[in-house]
Design a protein around this motif. Structure first.
Motif, PDB file in Angstrom:
ATOM      1  N   THR A   1       0.957  -1.096  -0.124  1.00 34.65           N
ATOM      2  CA  THR A   1       0.117   0.015   0.114  1.00 34.65           C
ATOM      3  C   THR A   1       0.926   1.262   0.200  1.00 34.65           C
TER       4      THR A   1
ATOM      5  N   ILE B   1       2.226   1.726  -3.519  1.00 36.38           N
ATOM      6  CA  ILE B   1       0.893   2.555  -4.158  1.00 36.38           C
ATOM      7  C   ILE B   1       0.659   3.791  -4.153  1.00 36.38           C
TER       8      ILE B   1
ATOM      9  N   ILE C   1       3.959   5.452  -6.073  1.00 39.59           N
ATOM     10  CA  ILE C   1       3.184   5.564  -7.198  1.00 39.59           C
ATOM     11  C   ILE C   1       2.383   6.644  -7.689  1.00 39.59           C
ATOM     12  N   ASN C   2       1.627   6.446  -6.900  1.00 42.66           N
ATOM     13  CA  ASN C   2       0.497   7.611  -7.065  1.00 42.66           C
ATOM     14  C   ASN C   2       0.595   9.079  -7.235  1.00 42.66           C
TER      15      ASN C   2
ATOM     16  N   VAL D   1      -2.545   4.948  -9.861  1.00 37.54           N
ATOM     17  CA  VAL D   1      -2.962   2.697  -9.330  1.00 37.54           C
ATOM     18  C   VAL D   1      -3.691   3.334  -8.329  1.00 37.54           C
ATOM     19  N   SER D   2      -5.037   2.050  -8.204  1.00 34.59           N
ATOM     20  CA  SER D   2      -6.506   1.576  -7.253  1.00 34.59           C
ATOM     21  C   SER D   2      -5.763   1.139  -6.251  1.00 34.59           C
ATOM     22  N   TYR D   3      -6.163   1.554  -5.180  1.00 34.84           N
ATOM     23  CA  TYR D   3      -5.558   0.675  -4.033  1.00 34.84           C
ATOM     24  C   TYR D   3      -6.077  -0.673  -3.442  1.00 34.84           C
TER      25      TYR D   3
ATOM     26  N   PHE E   1      -6.666  -6.475  -5.801  1.00 35.53           N
ATOM     27  CA  PHE E   1      -4.879  -6.369  -5.909  1.00 35.53           C
ATOM     28  C   PHE E   1      -4.674  -8.645  -5.926  1.00 35.53           C
TER      29      PHE E   1
ATOM     30  N   LYS F   1      -1.325  -7.359 -10.976  1.00 43.32           N
ATOM     31  CA  LYS F   1      -1.341  -6.062 -10.374  1.00 43.32           C
ATOM     32  C   LYS F   1      -0.071  -5.636  -9.924  1.00 43.32           C
TER      33      LYS F   1
ATOM     34  N   ILE G   1       3.018  -3.093  -9.878  1.00 40.89           N
ATOM     35  CA  ILE G   1       3.308  -2.488  -8.604  1.00 40.89           C
ATOM     36  C   ILE G   1       4.545  -2.255  -8.296  1.00 40.89           C
TER      37      ILE G   1
ATOM     38  N   TYR H   1       7.381   0.561  -8.984  1.00 43.79           N
ATOM     39  CA  TYR H   1       7.888   1.264  -7.782  1.00 43.79           C
ATOM     40  C   TYR H   1       9.615   1.290  -7.953  1.00 43.79           C
TER      41      TYR H   1
END
Length: 97
Positions: free
Chosen positions: A29, A32, A35-36, A45-47, A50, A54, A58, A62
């Motif tokens: 998390t 993410i 990255i966001n 990217v949606s949290y 999973f 995906k 990630i 990253y």
């Protein structure tokens, strides 16, 4: 009620596995979020949701964005800890070994 050493080891192993899974999810998390921070508002990217592809995306993004970032290593270490804990739970339950 007296518990055997095998049951106590199984409970401790389960706690180790759950701690590893919690930490791996927390580090993922955090990745993410990092990255966001570098992405545009419409391309985040949606949290939630999973899946294995995906997660690979990630980790790759990253590493590409933060080559010196340690969250990736921490997440993999926590996941390895969870796997070791789950295998030892299986041994304590006599599923394997």
């Amino acid at each position: 009620m007296q518990m055997s050493a095998r049951v106590i080891a199984g409970i401790i192993s389960l706690c180790v596995a759950l701690t590893g899974l919690f930490l791996a999810n927390m580090f993922l998390t955090m990745m993410i979020g990092e990255i966001n921070r570098k992405r545009q508002d419409g391309n985040l990217v949606s949290y939630f949701g999973f899946t294995f592809p995906k997660m690979l995306r990630i980790f790759a993004e990253y590493h590409r964005s933060y080559p010196e970032g340690n969250l990736r290593i921490y997440a993999l270490t926590a996941f390895a800890l969870a796997v070791v804990g789950l295998v030892s739970v299986a041994v304590c339950l006599r599923v394997i070994g």
